[in-house]
Each structure stands twice: as C-alpha cells, then as structure tokens.
Scaffold this motif. Sequence first.
Motif, PDB file in Angstrom:
ATOM      1  N   SER A   1     -17.698  22.564  -4.159  1.00 37.63           N
ATOM      2  CA  SER A   1     -17.454  24.005  -4.263  1.00 37.63           C
ATOM      3  C   SER A   1     -16.716  24.455  -3.000  1.00 37.63           C
ATOM      4  O   SER A   1     -16.008  25.457  -3.015  1.00 37.63           O
ATOM      5  N   SER A   2     -16.854  23.683  -1.917  1.00 32.37           N
ATOM      6  CA  SER A   2     -16.146  24.042  -0.678  1.00 32.37           C
ATOM      7  C   SER A   2     -14.642  24.099  -0.916  1.00 32.37           C
ATOM      8  O   SER A   2     -13.963  25.025  -0.454  1.00 32.37           O
TER       9      SER A   2
ATOM     10  N   ASN B   1     -28.630  30.786  -1.126  1.00 31.25           N
ATOM     11  CA  ASN B   1     -29.028  30.019   0.035  1.00 31.25           C
ATOM     12  C   ASN B   1     -28.868  30.975   1.211  1.00 31.25           C
ATOM     13  O   ASN B   1     -27.775  31.517   1.375  1.00 31.25           O
TER      14      ASN B   1
ATOM     15  N   ASP C   1     -20.919  32.536  -6.620  1.00 29.97           N
ATOM     16  CA  ASP C   1     -21.266  31.162  -6.265  1.00 29.97           C
ATOM     17  C   ASP C   1     -22.502  30.788  -7.070  1.00 29.97           C
ATOM     18  O   ASP C   1     -23.602  31.280  -6.806  1.00 29.97           O
TER      19      ASP C   1
ATOM     20  N   TYR D   1     -26.367  26.779  -7.288  1.00 29.93           N
ATOM     21  CA  TYR D   1     -27.781  26.397  -7.465  1.00 29.93           C
ATOM     22  C   TYR D   1     -28.258  26.654  -8.887  1.00 29.93           C
ATOM     23  O   TYR D   1     -29.464  26.566  -9.167  1.00 29.93           O
TER      24      TYR D   1
ATOM     25  N   SER E   1     -20.652  23.501  -8.703  1.00 30.06           N
ATOM     26  CA  SER E   1     -20.581  22.211  -8.023  1.00 30.06           C
ATOM     27  C   SER E   1     -21.499  21.187  -8.676  1.00 30.06           C
ATOM     28  O   SER E   1     -22.477  21.549  -9.334  1.00 30.06           O
TER      29      SER E   1
ATOM     30  N   SER F   1     -23.043  19.242  -6.644  1.00 29.85           N
ATOM     31  CA  SER F   1     -23.820  18.848  -5.463  1.00 29.85           C
ATOM     32  C   SER F   1     -25.313  19.098  -5.570  1.00 29.85           C
ATOM     33  O   SER F   1     -26.087  18.418  -4.914  1.00 29.85           O
ATOM     34  N   LYS F   2     -25.755  20.081  -6.319  1.00 27.29           N
ATOM     35  CA  LYS F   2     -27.168  20.469  -6.247  1.00 27.29           C
ATOM     36  C   LYS F   2     -27.919  20.058  -7.522  1.00 27.29           C
ATOM     37  O   LYS F   2     -28.575  19.036  -7.528  1.00 27.29           O
TER      38      LYS F   2
HETATM   39  C1  LIG Z   1     -24.663  28.489  -1.425  1.00 26.33           C
HETATM   40  C2  LIG Z   1     -23.836  27.263  -1.210  1.00 26.33           C
HETATM   41  N1  LIG Z   1     -22.573  27.254  -1.672  1.00 26.33           N
HETATM   42  C3  LIG Z   1     -21.779  26.183  -1.487  1.00 26.33           C
HETATM   43  C4  LIG Z   1     -22.208  25.051  -0.807  1.00 26.33           C
HETATM   44  C5  LIG Z   1     -21.243  23.893  -0.622  1.00 26.33           C
HETATM   45  O1  LIG Z   1     -21.489  22.847  -1.480  1.00 26.33           O
HETATM   46  P1  LIG Z   1     -20.460  21.747  -1.974  1.00 26.33           P
HETATM   47  O2  LIG Z   1     -19.197  21.871  -1.222  1.00 26.33           O
HETATM   48  O3  LIG Z   1     -21.165  20.442  -1.732  1.00 26.33           O
HETATM   49  O4  LIG Z   1     -20.268  21.988  -3.442  1.00 26.33           O
HETATM   50  C6  LIG Z   1     -23.524  25.003  -0.336  1.00 26.33           C
HETATM   51  C7  LIG Z   1     -24.015  23.815   0.387  1.00 26.33           C
HETATM   52  O5  LIG Z   1     -25.116  23.751   0.883  1.00 26.33           O
HETATM   53  C8  LIG Z   1     -24.356  26.142  -0.532  1.00 26.33           C
HETATM   54  O6  LIG Z   1     -25.614  26.181  -0.104  1.00 26.33           O
END
Ligand SMILES: Cc1ncc(COP(=O)(O)O)c(C=O)c1O
Length: 369
Positions: A84-85, A161, A189, A192, A216, A218-219
């Motif tokens: 997501s970054s 977050n 965003d 989560y 993403s 990622s989570k």
């Molecule tokens: C709220 C939130 N957005 C985005 C990210 C970035 O995640 P990524 O680039 O791994 O998708 C994080 C990472 O901790 C996050 O907590």
Amino acid sequence: MEVMRAAAEREALGDPVYHLEVGQPGSTAPKGVIQAAKDALDNHRLGYTVALGIPELRAAIADHYAREYGVSVPQDRIVVTTGSSGGFLLSFLAAFDQGDKVALVAPGYPCYRHILTALGIKPVIIETTKEDRYQPSPALLEKAQAEHGKIDGLIVASPSNPTGTMLSKEDMAALAEYCGQSGIRLISDEIYQGISYGRGFETVLSHADHAVVVNSFSKYFSMTGWRLGWLVLPEDLLRPVECLAQNLFISPPTLSQVAAVAAFDCREELESNVARYAANRDLLLRELPQSGFGDLAPSDGAFYLYADVGHMTNDSLSFCSRILKETGAAVTPGLDFDEARGHRTMRFSFSGTTEEIAAAAAALKDWRP
Ligand SMILES: Cc1ncc(COP(=O)(O)O)c(C=O)c1O
C-alpha cells in the motif's frame, strides 16, 4: 525503530523479549500462496508485467469486492501496487499538487504525513479524542477548513493504526457525502480490512465511487514482505496513475503477483489468523487494566491496543524503554502516531502468538512504574 533496536540488543544478550511492538502478522503467507510461488519459480519466466498488474490478480481482487462486500468494481479501476506504500505514493502524486492541503487524524499512521511532506503537500493534522473514536467526521473537517482554509484531501483509515477504531457504515457514508459535496478527495486506507472483532467489514466503495481505496496483502493476507497492495481508483486518476506507475516502478513484483492470486482461496487459514488475534486481544483486554493500562481506545479491528498512560508518565519513549528493560515487553511509544500528545500514549500490538502475548501480560502484571 528505537524500541526495535533496543529489543534486538536485548535478544542478542540472550534475554527474553516479547514482541508487542511489531506492526505485522506473526504468521507466514498462507500455504496456497507459498505453493503458488514455488510453482511460479519453476514454471514462470518472471519478467516485468504490465504496470497496472496482471489481469488474473486484478480480476481476483474485483471478485473479492463482489463476494465480500457486494460491491461491483470494474477490474480496470484496480491497480496492483508495491505494497500500500507504493499505492500512497502513486495516488498522492496523481491526486494532489504541491501546496495542496490534506487532512488526516492524530493519532494516525506516521508515513501518511511523511510521504505528503516529501511531495510538498501540506498535512493538516486533526487531533481526535476517544469521544471521536479517533476518527474524522464532517464536523471536524468543517472546523479544520475554518482554521486552515479549503482542504483538498482527507486520508481515513478504518480499522486504524494505532487505535484499531473503525468507522460505522453511517459515519463512513456521512464522511463520503461531505467529501463529495466539498470537493475533498477522499483516500480510504483499508489495509486492516478483514481483521475485526464483531464488526462487519465496510469499504468506502459502498458509498462513493469518487474515493480512492488503498489496500494491501500485508495484513489480513499475511504477506508483508511480498510487497504487494492495490488501489481502486476513480476514472479520472487511472491514466495519471498508470503513467506514474510505469515510470516509477515499471511493475509490481511479479512473483508476488502470480502467487497472490491464490490468496483469495486461503480463507480458512487466514480466518484462523484472525481467530488468534481475537484470542490475543481478549487476553490483553482482560490483563492490561490490572497492570494500570486500563485507558484503552475502543479497538474494533487491526491488531493494536492504544493506551493513554498519562497517569503514569509524561515521557512515553523512556517509559517504553524502561518497560522493555524491566519486563522484556517491547511496546511502541505514541510519539510517531501523535507528535503533540504521543508523550502520554503507547501502542500494544497483539499480532504475535498467544503464548508470547500471555508471557508479556504476565511479565507486565507485577511491574509498576
Ligand atoms: C495503516 C497502515 N497503512 C499502510 C501501511 C503500509 O503497509 P504496506 O506498505 O506493507 O502495504 C501500514 C503498515 O504498517 C499501516 O499500518
């Protein structure tokens, strides 16, 4: 990062560390994804892909919206990104100009304001409280516009977050409507999503197709290091994002893209991760108040508990350092999430194993500041 460094130093000395500072799942990628990656290594050339992502993955993401949220999202509005970054960078560049003002709440994920600042976009910080559930609202935006002038964008995270709070369906709809009427570009965003406790899932796409969604693997999908995410874009941003993505990244990581198609068929394993987070959360909600950490944000999702520790300290950084030194529990001071008020807050992550969370809670039980 300072806490993580101190935790690593402690571990190197052989002392136990309970990792409640991490912002990522303790689990690996689901088995189906790992198998798909192995197959791809054997059988796939793994060259560049098209900048917007492979069609199979974009189609799988579109299916995910139809199945989980009952929302129809055309595949060509989905862009696969490097986490997501990567999605933040692309969407902020495409949606805003230098000098634009983008509102976001404190406490919040620090990289939003860092990326905006690096791009010459001005973050407008809206300080939220427990009464606001640490989420923005039309009233807070109205106030921010009275103070700072016209706001061009709003970043919202549900679950958030570091607080884990979520916007209700009604609140999300009201925010989307206000942004639509006021010409504020809404960036949601939703990274989560899928990790929530008793609350249904909600995407801003149910209320507004003018919003930008950032998500993403990622989570929920437990694929943090695979560096893969996605955007759902309104029509006007598609071509600019495509051009930017081609030039900045050429394509998202190919191996991760090919393997991620399988992630949507790994529900059982992914849901067992969420069940573990839920058990860890229950444990901490039971134990932490007995150790003085009772003033917690009303967390409905993600894997965080955000505590106000103002009755114990006015310096969360050294407070967290002491906790690590004296109990082995690595926890995150609130400073990064809230520059003005984070000296009196801290974040507990419960994404690890239940054994680790239980051991941390036991170590904290007898500790007094
Ligand atoms: C709220 C939130 N957005 C985005 C990210 C970035 O995640 P990524 O680039 O791994 O998708 C994080 C990472 O901790 C996050 O907590």
